[in-house]
Scaffold this motif. Structure first.
Motif, short mmCIF file in Angstrom:
data_model
loop_
_atom_site.label_atom_id
_atom_site.label_comp_id
_atom_site.label_asym_id
_atom_site.label_seq_id
_atom_site.Cartn_x
_atom_site.Cartn_y
_atom_site.Cartn_z
N LEU A 150 53.30 46.36 87.66
CA LEU A 150 53.26 45.03 88.31
C LEU A 150 54.24 44.88 89.67
O LEU A 150 54.05 43.99 90.45
N CYS B 128 51.75 45.38 92.35
CA CYS B 128 50.94 44.16 92.24
C CYS B 128 51.55 43.27 93.22
O CYS B 128 51.00 42.70 94.08
N LEU C 71 45.40 44.49 87.32
CA LEU C 71 45.96 43.62 86.11
C LEU C 71 44.87 43.62 85.19
O LEU C 71 45.39 43.85 83.76
N PHE D 17 46.48 45.48 81.94
CA PHE D 17 47.07 44.31 81.14
C PHE D 17 46.13 43.49 80.30
O PHE D 17 46.57 42.59 79.26
N TYR E 76 50.30 38.51 77.35
CA TYR E 76 50.81 37.66 78.44
C TYR E 76 49.82 37.79 79.50
O TYR E 76 50.16 37.51 80.78
N TYR E 77 48.63 38.41 79.41
CA TYR E 77 47.62 38.76 80.45
C TYR E 77 47.26 37.43 81.08
O TYR E 77 47.55 37.48 82.25
N ASP F 220 48.80 34.53 81.45
CA ASP F 220 50.07 34.32 82.19
C ASP F 220 50.23 35.03 83.57
O ASP F 220 50.83 34.24 84.63
N LEU F 221 50.03 36.46 83.47
CA LEU F 221 50.05 37.16 84.67
C LEU F 221 49.09 36.72 85.72
O LEU F 221 49.40 36.48 87.04
N LEU G 101 50.12 33.42 87.10
CA LEU G 101 51.36 33.65 88.06
C LEU G 101 50.95 34.21 89.34
O LEU G 101 51.49 33.61 90.49
N CYS H 118 57.69 38.34 86.20
CA CYS H 118 56.76 39.35 85.85
C CYS H 118 57.69 40.23 84.69
O CYS H 118 57.28 40.47 83.60
N LEU I 267 57.83 37.96 81.38
CA LEU I 267 56.65 38.24 80.82
C LEU I 267 56.39 39.70 80.06
O LEU I 267 56.06 39.51 78.73
#
Length: 342
Positions: free
Chosen positions: A94, A97, A149, A153, A158-159, A161-162, A165, A217, A220
């Motif tokens: 993350l 990312c 991602l 993920f 929480y995928y 949500d990422l 985000l 991040c 989460l």
């Protein structure tokens, strides 16, 4: 690249060496996966070589503060000094990312600003044979985030949500780039610059993806619901505004910087005339006149007062947070940005 070479290329030698090494190893793994991903689409080796070079040129070279902040924040939330292998990989991924997002932003930002250099070397679009192909390269860098991602993920609770985000971070930065509207030669008007506009630009251009995104991040991955941390977001926004103040005066580029806003607030009519006549010009004489005016207005002292007041206010807000681990994350972030002893 070997890990030692990656550390040197990233410029992040000031971080904890073990954390940095793990972080850099993760970059190598992610890059390999992305190149294999592209290889399924391309048979032309030169295309893969271009993407390989483009990633190293743009993603590496910074201090990686944003990315490493994900790892540091997650450690604090977990209450450990060393993360397990899987936890460390997810946090580092993350973090990268965010570094990929930064690279995408900077590639396009340099084109829009017509900049010459970035991180001590020519901007990517100024590299021979690149030019405006850099626009597409920036889009490729942004698409890499979605691929990373999805690979690592998807299936996590929480995928989505990422995804939301990172989409929100990109949206905020895009809005922040609207400060360019006020820099066109036929649109320049310092009367548009004020405290409210500066706060808005700073919040969008720096606060969200530089300060809030790394902590969000980490929250989460730690299993937290971001809806429960509205106050945390506000605190990080304030830290981000201070961070944006630190990174330049932007005299030549006619940016809505904190310094010029304060100068307009404190200047008399004659001093404002000097600003109107010289701000936003690359002529060294004009730049010197603006800097002399800043000294005349004693803006260094104004900044010190602002710094002290904002720091003390943030300490109070952080101590009011009910979650002790989150308090510690915010304190760590605050001390990094304000460079105060813990």
């Amino acid at each position: 690249m070997a890990t030692a070479e990656l550390v040197a290329a990233s410029g992040s030698g000031g971080a904890d060496s073990s954390s940095t090494a793990a972080f850099m190893e993760t970059y190598g793994k992610l890059k390999k996966e992305l190149l294999e991903d592209h290889a399924s689409e391309f048979t032309d080796e030169s295309s893969l070589q271009w993407i390989d070079r483009m990633m190293d040129y743009n993603v590496l070279g910074g201090k990686c503060n944003r990315g490493l902040s994900v790892v540091d924040s997650y450690k604090i939330l977990k209450g450990v000094d060393v993360l397990g292998h899987e936890d460390a990989f997810l946090a580092c991924t993350l973090g990268w990312c965010i570094e990929w997002l930064q690279a995408y932003i900077l590639v396009h930002d340099d084109i829009m600003d017509n900049s010459q250099t970035r991180r001590g070397k020519p901007c990517w679009f100024r590299v021979p044979q690149v030019g405006l192909i850099a626009v597409n390269d920036g889009i490729i860098l942004r698409s890499h985030i979605s691929r990373i991602l999805q690979r690592h993920f998807k299936g996590k609770p929480y995928y989505i949500d990422l995804i939301d985000l990172f989409n929100e971070a990109e949206f905020k930065v895009s809005l922040g780039q609207l400060d360019l509207i006020t820099t066109h030669d036929d649109e320049k008007d310092l009367r548009k610059y004020n405290v409210a506009n500066h706060r808005c630009i700073s919040q969008y251009k720096a606060s969200y993806y530089s300060c809030y995104l790394p902590v969000a991040c980490a929250l989460l991955v730690a299993g937290e619901n971001l809806d429960n941390f509205g106050d945390v977001k506000n605190i990080l926004f304030e830290i981000g505004i201070y961070y944006q103040i630190q990174i330049g005066t932007d005299i030549q580029e006619y940016k809505c910087s904190w310094l010029v806003v304060q100068a307009l607030e404190h200047a008399d009519e004659n001093q404002k005339r000097i600003l109107f006549e010289n701000y936003g010009k690359s002529d060294p004489v004009c730049v010197a006149k603006v800097k002399d005016l800043y000294k005349e207005l004693n803006l260094e002292e104004v900044f010190r007062e602002y710094e002290s007041e904002s720091y003390n206010r943030l300490i109070v807000d952080i101590k009011a947070q009910p979650n002790k681990a989150v308090q510690n994350v915010l304190k760590s972030f605050l001390h990094k940005i304000y460079k105060r002893d813990k």
